[in-house]
Design an enzyme around this catalytic site. Structure first.
Site, PDB file in Angstrom:
ATOM      1  N   ASP A  34       0.869  -1.275  -0.001  1.00  0.00           N
ATOM      2  CA  ASP A  34      -0.086  -0.023  -0.118  1.00  0.00           C
ATOM      3  C   ASP A  34       0.790   1.309   0.188  1.00  0.00           C
ATOM      4  O   ASP A  34       0.411   2.473  -0.017  1.00  0.00           O
ATOM      5  CB  ASP A  34      -0.814   0.199   1.394  1.00  0.00           C
ATOM      6  CG  ASP A  34      -0.193   0.105   2.741  1.00  0.00           C
ATOM      7  OD1 ASP A  34       0.994  -0.027   2.566  1.00  0.00           O
ATOM      8  OD2 ASP A  34      -0.901   0.352   3.719  1.00  0.00           O
ATOM      9  N   LYS A 189      17.842  34.188 -15.590  1.00  0.00           N
ATOM     10  CA  LYS A 189      16.608  33.302 -15.722  1.00  0.00           C
ATOM     11  C   LYS A 189      15.330  33.737 -14.938  1.00  0.00           C
ATOM     12  O   LYS A 189      15.490  34.322 -13.643  1.00  0.00           O
ATOM     13  CB  LYS A 189      16.759  32.020 -15.189  1.00  0.00           C
ATOM     14  CG  LYS A 189      15.789  30.949 -15.439  1.00  0.00           C
ATOM     15  CD  LYS A 189      16.384  29.495 -15.239  1.00  0.00           C
ATOM     16  CE  LYS A 189      16.071  29.121 -13.655  1.00  0.00           C
ATOM     17  NZ  LYS A 189      16.358  27.747 -13.275  1.00  0.00           N
TER      18      LYS A 189
HETATM   19  C1  R5P Z   1      16.462  26.514  -9.665  1.00  0.00           C
HETATM   20  O1  R5P Z   1      16.786  27.604  -9.564  1.00  0.00           O
HETATM   21  C2  R5P Z   1      17.662  25.343  -9.731  1.00  0.00           C
HETATM   22  O2  R5P Z   1      18.823  25.987  -9.420  1.00  0.00           O
HETATM   23  C3  R5P Z   1      17.684  24.700 -10.931  1.00  0.00           C
HETATM   24  O3  R5P Z   1      18.220  25.563 -11.978  1.00  0.00           O
HETATM   25  C4  R5P Z   1      16.588  24.143 -11.502  1.00  0.00           C
HETATM   26  O4  R5P Z   1      15.856  23.346 -10.216  1.00  0.00           O
HETATM   27  C5  R5P Z   1      16.706  23.232 -12.502  1.00  0.00           C
HETATM   28  O5  R5P Z   1      15.435  22.727 -13.014  1.00  0.00           O
HETATM   29  P1  R5P Z   1      15.217  22.189 -14.423  1.00  0.00           P
HETATM   30  O6  R5P Z   1      16.588  21.120 -14.804  1.00  0.00           O
HETATM   31  O7  R5P Z   1      14.082  21.511 -14.545  1.00  0.00           O
HETATM   32  O8  R5P Z   1      15.279  23.453 -15.428  1.00  0.00           O
END
Ligand code: R5P
Length: 291
Positions: A34, A189
């Site tokens: 489960d 980003k």
């Molecule tokens: C986020 O700010 C982390 O530092 C990584 O850049 C993020 O978790 C990467 O995620 P993904 O591989 O999904 O783009």
């Protein structure tokens, strides 16, 4: 000092035991049909300081419950002090309220571990160090970046450009540069908090004709690294590698990254897997010996 070999990091725990000389306490574990977990310590811990080595990557909830169960079992069986070594700390990215109505997941995890009997925590490259303020006991955050950079020096990548895919990871690229000896820089980003979609931009970086290593704390879906690779190619990078501490590599992340022209993915054994080429054992062992 005794070391409990948590099922999620058994191999890493064995290596740490070997380097520290701490006596091993094996763990019997199973997951019932489960989905509930069962654990039993197969050794005595009465009057001992114990360290549990157990990561909390996928399946996060199962691994977190098993960690709590091991801490509780250690205390019930007379352990004096319990140190949790959790190389990848799940839920650390939800360390504040981003949108109204949310919870602070890492705060709940911290309270749960405290209630279970954990007295201190060691983790590795937590997403944001401020998350550790949520823990009601001492914590330590280690960095595996020098070990990852040394791997690339061993491959002949001395003086490679260390790139962070976002500003938050710039400290990571700067730590890597200390070992690699080349330049470092970062992209920008932005994330839409409702859709989760991210957008990357990169000002002119001095990467034309160079070997570039993209360093990040986590690779999850690989989208961040693929986006960074596209920008690097536009700017004339000759060879591109990527390194991360926590290689979650969900779904087809590995294929997407390699298809984007990245030559190699290197991660640590914070999350066991085929790209976990750098072991955290020396880093964790030194930290435990220094406690
Ligand atoms: C986020 O700010 C982390 O530092 C990584 O850049 C993020 O978790 C990467 O995620 P993904 O591989 O999904 O783009």
């Amino acid at each position: 000092m005794k070391i409990i070999l948590g099922p999620a990091s058994k191999e890493l725990g064995e290596k740490v035991a070997e380097l520290t000389g701490f006596e091993k306490v094996p763990v019997a574990s199973r997951v019932f049909p489960d989905g509930e977990s069962y654990i039993r310590l197969e050794g005595t811990v009465q009057g001992e300081q114990v360290t549990i080595v157990h990561t909390t990557s996928k399946p996060q909830d199962t691994n977190l419950m098993q960690l709590a169960f091991m801490a509780n079992a250690a205390k019930r069986n007379g352990a004096k002090k319990v140190t949790a070594v959790v190389p990848y700390l799940g839920y650390a990215r939800q360390d504040k309220i981003f949108l109204e109505g949310e919870n602070v997941s890492i705060e709940t995890v911290a309270s749960m571990l405290k209630a279970a009997g954990v007295d201190q925590l060691i983790t590795v490259n937590i997403h944001a160090e401020t998350a550790l303020n949520k823990f009601p006991f001492p914590t330590k955050n280690l960095s595996a970046i020098p070990l990852l950079a040394e791997y690339f020096v061993g491959k002949g990548c001395k003086n490679a450009f260390a790139l962070a895919p976002d500003k938050g990871a710039l400290y990571i690229a700067q730590q890597a540069r200390q070992v690699l000896g080349g330049d470092a820089g970062s992209l920008e980003k932005t994330r839409d908090r409702h859709t989760g979609q991210t957008k990357q931009t990169g000002k002119h970086l001095n990467v034309n004709g160079q070997t570039v290593i993209i360093f990040d704390d986590i690779i999850s879906t690989g989208g961040t690294i693929v986006g960074a690779a596209q920008i690097l190619k536009e700017q004339g990078a000759a060879r591109i590698y990527t390194a991360c501490v926590h290689g979650l590599l969900i779904g087809d992340a590995e294929k997407r990254i390699l298809d984007a022209g990245i030559e190699e993915i290197v991660a640590t054994d914070s999350v066991p897997g085929k790209n976990s080429k750098v072991t955290l054992a020396p880093l964790i062992s030194e930290a435990l010996k220094a406690l």
